[in-house]
Every structure is written in structure tokens, then in C-alpha cells.
Design a protein around this motif. Structure first.
Motif, PDB file in Angstrom:
ATOM      1  N   SER A  91       0.837  -1.204   0.000  1.00  0.00           N
ATOM      2  CA  SER A  91       0.000   0.000   0.000  1.00  0.00           C
ATOM      3  C   SER A  91       0.864   1.242   0.000  1.00  0.00           C
ATOM      4  O   SER A  91       2.036   1.217   0.378  1.00  0.00           O
ATOM      5  N   THR A  92       0.258   2.334  -0.400  1.00  0.00           N
ATOM      6  CA  THR A  92       0.875   3.634  -0.217  1.00  0.00           C
ATOM      7  C   THR A  92       0.444   4.163   1.150  1.00  0.00           C
ATOM      8  O   THR A  92      -0.241   3.466   1.913  1.00  0.00           O
ATOM      9  N   MET A  93       0.799   5.381   1.429  1.00  0.00           N
ATOM     10  CA  MET A  93       0.415   6.053   2.661  1.00  0.00           C
ATOM     11  C   MET A  93      -1.100   6.129   2.845  1.00  0.00           C
ATOM     12  O   MET A  93      -1.604   6.290   3.964  1.00  0.00           O
ATOM     13  N   THR A  95      -3.621   3.965   2.777  1.00  0.00           N
ATOM     14  CA  THR A  95      -4.325   3.002   3.620  1.00  0.00           C
ATOM     15  C   THR A  95      -4.180   3.310   5.099  1.00  0.00           C
ATOM     16  O   THR A  95      -5.151   3.248   5.857  1.00  0.00           O
ATOM     17  N   GLN A  96      -2.984   3.654   5.539  1.00  0.00           N
ATOM     18  CA  GLN A  96      -2.751   3.850   6.967  1.00  0.00           C
ATOM     19  C   GLN A  96      -2.914   5.291   7.439  1.00  0.00           C
ATOM     20  O   GLN A  96      -3.294   5.516   8.587  1.00  0.00           O
ATOM     21  N   ALA A  97      -2.622   6.265   6.573  1.00  0.00           N
ATOM     22  CA  ALA A  97      -2.556   7.653   7.046  1.00  0.00           C
ATOM     23  C   ALA A  97      -3.660   8.561   6.518  1.00  0.00           C
ATOM     24  O   ALA A  97      -3.836   9.662   7.046  1.00  0.00           O
ATOM     25  N   ILE A  98      -4.390   8.142   5.500  1.00  0.00           N
ATOM     26  CA  ILE A  98      -5.388   9.029   4.895  1.00  0.00           C
ATOM     27  C   ILE A  98      -6.804   8.465   5.002  1.00  0.00           C
ATOM     28  O   ILE A  98      -7.719   9.123   5.508  1.00  0.00           O
ATOM     29  N   ASN A  99      -7.005   7.239   4.534  1.00  0.00           N
ATOM     30  CA  ASN A  99      -8.355   6.676   4.499  1.00  0.00           C
ATOM     31  C   ASN A  99      -9.053   6.606   5.855  1.00  0.00           C
ATOM     32  O   ASN A  99     -10.275   6.812   5.918  1.00  0.00           O
ATOM     33  N   PRO A 100      -8.345   6.308   6.956  1.00  0.00           N
ATOM     34  CA  PRO A 100      -9.052   6.252   8.236  1.00  0.00           C
ATOM     35  C   PRO A 100      -9.739   7.564   8.612  1.00  0.00           C
ATOM     36  O   PRO A 100     -10.730   7.557   9.345  1.00  0.00           O
ATOM     37  N   VAL A 101      -9.233   8.701   8.104  1.00  0.00           N
ATOM     38  CA  VAL A 101      -9.851   9.997   8.383  1.00  0.00           C
ATOM     39  C   VAL A 101     -10.917  10.312   7.337  1.00  0.00           C
ATOM     40  O   VAL A 101     -12.013  10.772   7.664  1.00  0.00           O
ATOM     41  N   LEU A 102     -10.592  10.045   6.073  1.00  0.00           N
ATOM     42  CA  LEU A 102     -11.524  10.370   4.992  1.00  0.00           C
ATOM     43  C   LEU A 102     -12.747   9.462   4.975  1.00  0.00           C
ATOM     44  O   LEU A 102     -13.839   9.885   4.611  1.00  0.00           O
ATOM     45  N   TYR A 103     -12.540   8.200   5.352  1.00  0.00           N
ATOM     46  CA  TYR A 103     -13.626   7.215   5.283  1.00  0.00           C
ATOM     47  C   TYR A 103     -13.835   6.583   6.658  1.00  0.00           C
ATOM     48  O   TYR A 103     -13.424   5.442   6.906  1.00  0.00           O
ATOM     49  N   PRO A 104     -14.475   7.283   7.577  1.00  0.00           N
ATOM     50  CA  PRO A 104     -14.639   6.760   8.939  1.00  0.00           C
ATOM     51  C   PRO A 104     -15.534   5.524   9.014  1.00  0.00           C
ATOM     52  O   PRO A 104     -15.531   4.835  10.032  1.00  0.00           O
ATOM     53  N   LYS A 105     -16.264   5.222   7.947  1.00  0.00           N
ATOM     54  CA  LYS A 105     -17.176   4.072   7.972  1.00  0.00           C
ATOM     55  C   LYS A 105     -16.666   2.901   7.131  1.00  0.00           C
ATOM     56  O   LYS A 105     -17.439   2.087   6.638  1.00  0.00           O
ATOM     57  N   LEU A 106     -15.364   2.798   6.979  1.00  0.00           N
ATOM     58  CA  LEU A 106     -14.798   1.660   6.261  1.00  0.00           C
ATOM     59  C   LEU A 106     -15.171   0.356   6.961  1.00  0.00           C
ATOM     60  O   LEU A 106     -15.423   0.325   8.173  1.00  0.00           O
ATOM     61  N   SER A 107     -15.158  -0.729   6.201  1.00  0.00           N
ATOM     62  CA  SER A 107     -15.527  -2.036   6.752  1.00  0.00           C
ATOM     63  C   SER A 107     -14.409  -2.656   7.584  1.00  0.00           C
ATOM     64  O   SER A 107     -14.563  -3.758   8.104  1.00  0.00           O
ATOM     65  N   PHE A 108     -13.282  -1.960   7.676  1.00  0.00           N
ATOM     66  CA  PHE A 108     -12.164  -2.481   8.468  1.00  0.00           C
ATOM     67  C   PHE A 108     -11.414  -1.312   9.090  1.00  0.00           C
ATOM     68  O   PHE A 108     -11.531  -0.175   8.650  1.00  0.00           O
ATOM     69  N   ASP A 109     -10.640  -1.613  10.120  1.00  0.00           N
ATOM     70  CA  ASP A 109      -9.832  -0.614  10.821  1.00  0.00           C
ATOM     71  C   ASP A 109      -8.370  -0.940  10.541  1.00  0.00           C
ATOM     72  O   ASP A 109      -7.824  -1.910  11.074  1.00  0.00           O
ATOM     73  N   ALA A 110      -7.741  -0.131   9.701  1.00  0.00           N
ATOM     74  CA  ALA A 110      -6.370  -0.423   9.283  1.00  0.00           C
ATOM     75  C   ALA A 110      -5.411  -0.480  10.471  1.00  0.00           C
ATOM     76  O   ALA A 110      -4.485  -1.300  10.488  1.00  0.00           O
ATOM     77  N   SER A 111      -5.636   0.361  11.465  1.00  0.00           N
ATOM     78  CA  SER A 111      -4.715   0.398  12.606  1.00  0.00           C
ATOM     79  C   SER A 111      -4.811  -0.860  13.464  1.00  0.00           C
ATOM     80  O   SER A 111      -3.870  -1.205  14.180  1.00  0.00           O
ATOM     81  N   LYS A 112      -5.956  -1.557  13.389  1.00  0.00           N
ATOM     82  CA  LYS A 112      -6.145  -2.755  14.206  1.00  0.00           C
ATOM     83  C   LYS A 112      -6.073  -4.046  13.392  1.00  0.00           C
ATOM     84  O   LYS A 112      -5.711  -5.100  13.936  1.00  0.00           O
ATOM     85  N   GLU A 113      -6.412  -3.977  12.114  1.00  0.00           N
ATOM     86  CA  GLU A 113      -6.522  -5.208  11.319  1.00  0.00           C
ATOM     87  C   GLU A 113      -5.380  -5.424  10.331  1.00  0.00           C
ATOM     88  O   GLU A 113      -5.326  -6.450   9.656  1.00  0.00           O
ATOM     89  N   LEU A 114      -4.472  -4.451  10.251  1.00  0.00           N
ATOM     90  CA  LEU A 114      -3.302  -4.603   9.392  1.00  0.00           C
ATOM     91  C   LEU A 114      -2.051  -4.280  10.203  1.00  0.00           C
ATOM     92  O   LEU A 114      -2.062  -3.370  11.028  1.00  0.00           O
ATOM     93  N   THR A 115      -1.002  -5.025   9.950  1.00  0.00           N
ATOM     94  CA  THR A 115       0.263  -4.790  10.648  1.00  0.00           C
ATOM     95  C   THR A 115       1.411  -4.753   9.649  1.00  0.00           C
ATOM     96  O   THR A 115       1.339  -5.404   8.599  1.00  0.00           O
ATOM     97  N   ALA A 116       2.423  -3.985   9.942  1.00  0.00           N
ATOM     98  CA  ALA A 116       3.510  -3.774   8.981  1.00  0.00           C
ATOM     99  C   ALA A 116       4.520  -4.919   8.992  1.00  0.00           C
ATOM    100  O   ALA A 116       4.853  -5.464  10.046  1.00  0.00           O
TER     101      ALA A 116
END
Length: 321
Positions: A91-93, A95-116
Motif C-alpha cells: 500500500s501507499t500512505m 491506507t494507513q494515514a489518509i483513508n481512516p480519516v476520509l472514510y470513517p465508515k470503512l468495513s475495516f480498521d487499518a490500525s487494528k486489522e493490518l500490521t507492517a
């Protein structure tokens, strides 16, 4: 006492199973999901990376393109995949740094469901203008925009790093420009070359062929310091516009819950590839700077960048449908 012994036995069994899985890993092909269509910078980087990693992992690494929704479709596939190390995301930035703010109703939480697994690369952008724009450098371009409020700029779409960074540029340069969003980078660049829009922040790998052919003019690079790949190109900051930079970073991610030993193996493979001279030479040709490092460093970097871009989104009142 019997219950305690039974719990200890179950814990030992799970620990043994996790170690066994890590020792056997990988025992089948690994999939890297690319959240963009084939042909772009992310796709090219993933295919090169997959080819090199397959060599030291001993298993094929296949690329699966799942474009759409500003990386959210591809990222969602990986977030919901089993945490076994066989489904990864480049991913680019976004997924982790932009979408969580722009799309608060995503079907997943990148900070909790994805790890580097680790940071892969940094890619600079360039401020590129149509050749008809009467500016040979950033100072002249800033004066042009101040004298002609309402000029426009293109982006691959609302909420993309290009869009957010140009809003940051607009504030730093104290200019009024109009955003023209497109459905992807290719049509945006086409209209820029045709003179339908005035300027755009374009990733260096995509901009340089067009600059060299005279179809676009590059005024500055968006890195904090001059890039060793473009030593003659000034930065936006040294051109007099402070507090502005854009470095698009790429991270290899796995579903949360992936065993630490598996993450460690993937991180070792990634760093080994990034340290190869073959890799560095190839990425330099593509105007891409290898990164590398530990999973923890990658997560710390993402968290820091998320704070920065959250501020840009909120102060610019950027919203997407």
C-alpha cells in the motif's frame, strides 16, 4: 489444579503449533494484493519486489490487482484474510494515514486489522506544469498563481495524496487554485499535457518521461532535501515555499494476528531484497528510493504521518462521497 494443568497444556500446544507454522513458512505461494490497476508505480514496484522475494523465500510470489475506492477494496481484502503470511498488501500512505480519516465508515480498521512487515520505498513527487504556463521556476509560478487566482490543478481523485498535498501547497504558497479531480492518474495527466489544467503533483517515476520528452515542465521536487536522483532540481521549500513536502511511502502489510516469527521472516526477506545492488539500481532507474527497516519503525512512521495528514484534511475541510 487439573484445570490449571489443562490450560497450561492447551497454551503449550498453541505455542508449539505457532512455532511449527513459522518454521514451515512459506510452504505455498504468497499473494501480494496491489490496490491499483496494473501498470502504475505501485504495481511495477510490487511485481519487482515479488520476483526478488520469491528467490529468497523459495516460493512463488504472485500479484493480484484489486483496484478501487482509494485502496480500500484491496486493503479490505487483506484485512479480512487469514493471518498466516500468505496474503499481503503493498500500500501507499493512503491506507494507513489518509483513508481512516476520509472514510470513517470503512468495513475495516487499518490500525487494528493490518500490521507492517516493513517500509518498502519512498517516492518523491514533482510540481509539473503544462509548457504553456509562463513559469520556469517555483518563484515565477507562485507569482503567476497569485496574479491569476482561480487557476486549476488536476489530481487522480478526491482524497488522493496528490490532492491532499496540493491543498497543503495551496496553504503554504498562499494561492487560490481550483481542484479538478479525475478518476485516476492517467486521465489527469492526459488533460495536463493537453493544457486543460495548469499543474499537478505527479510521482517522479510517472513525471520524468514526460518532462524529458518536453510534454511537461518540472519546477521542483517535493522532498525535504534535494533528491540524489535529481540533484539539479530544487525542492519546493528551498524555492521559498516553506512547510511543504510530499514523499509517498510504500509499506508491505499483513493481516493482524500473523505470527511474529512469520512477520520476521518476511521482514528479513524484504530487507535482503532492498539491500541488493540489483534492487537499488533498478529502483533508481524508476526514481524510487528503497526504505527498509523493522516492522515497528514502519508502524511508528505511519502513525506520525497519520497525524500530519489528518490535520491537512480537517483544516482544508476535505470530504469525499
Amino acid at each position: 489444579m487439573k484445570t490449571t494443568k489443562k490450560m497450561a497444556w492447551v497454551f503449550a500446544l498453541f505455542t508449539w503449533a505457532a512455532v511449527a507454522v513459522a518454521q514451515d513458512f512459506p510452504s505455498k505461494p504468497i499473494r501480494i494484493v496491489v490496490p491499483y490497476a496494473p501498470g502504475g508505480t505501485t504495481d511495477v514496484l510490487a511485481r519487482f519486489l515479488g520476483q526478488r522475494m520469491s528467490g529468497n523465500l523459495g516460493q512463488p510470489v504472485v500479484i493480484e490487482n484489486r483496484p478501487g475506492a482509494g485502496e480500500a477494496i484491496g486493503a479490505g481484502v487483506v484485512a479480512k484474510a487469514p493471518g498466516d503470511g500468505y496474503t499481503l498488501l503493498l500500500s501507499t500512505m493512503t491506507t494507513q494515514a489518509i483513508n481512516p480519516v476520509l472514510y470513517p465508515k470503512l468495513s475495516f480498521d487499518a490500525s487494528k486489522e493490518l500490521t507492517a512487515i516493513g517500509r518498502v520505498a519512498d517516492v518523491p513527487a514533482m510540481v509539473a506544469v503544462h509548457p504553456a504556463v509562463p513559469a520556469a521556476n517555483m518563484a515565477e509560478f507562485q507569482r503567476f498563481l497569485k496574479a491569476n487566482p482561480g487557476r486549476n490543478y488536476a489530481s487522480p481523485g478526491a482524497g488522493t495524496p496528490n490532492h491532499l498535498a496540493t491543498e497543503l501547497f495551496k496553504k503554504a504558497a498562499a494561492v487560490e487554485v481550483v481542484h479538478i479531480p479525475y478518476k485516476g492518474g492517467a486521465p489527469a495527466v492526459q488533460d495536463l499535457m493537453a493544457g486543460q489544467v495548469d499543474f499537478m503533483l505527479i510521482l517522479a517515476p510517472e513525471a520524468m518521461p514526460l518532462v524529458k520528452s518536453g510534454k511537461l515542465r518540472s519546477l521542483a521536487i517535493t522532498t525535504p532535501q534535494r533528491s540524489p536522483m535529481f540533484p539539479d532540481l530544487p525542492t519546493v521549500s528551498e524555492s521559498g515555499i516553506k512547510d511543504f513536502e510530499l514523499v509517498v511511502w510504500y509499506t508491505l502489510l499483513a493481516p493482524s494476528g500473523t505470527p511474529k516469527d512469520v512477520i520476521a521472516k518476511l521482514n528479513k526477506s524484504l530487507n535482503a531484497v532492498l539491500d541488493e545492488k540489483t534492487t537499488r539500481d533498478k529502483l533508481a532507474e524508476l526514481s524510487i528510493q528503497p526504505a527498509g527497516g523493522t516492522p515497528e519503525e514502519a508502524m511508528t512512521h505511519a502513525a506520525k504521518e497519520a497525524v500530519k495528514w489528518k490535520k491537512v484534511i480537517e483544516e482544508s475541510n476535505i470530504k469525499v462521497d
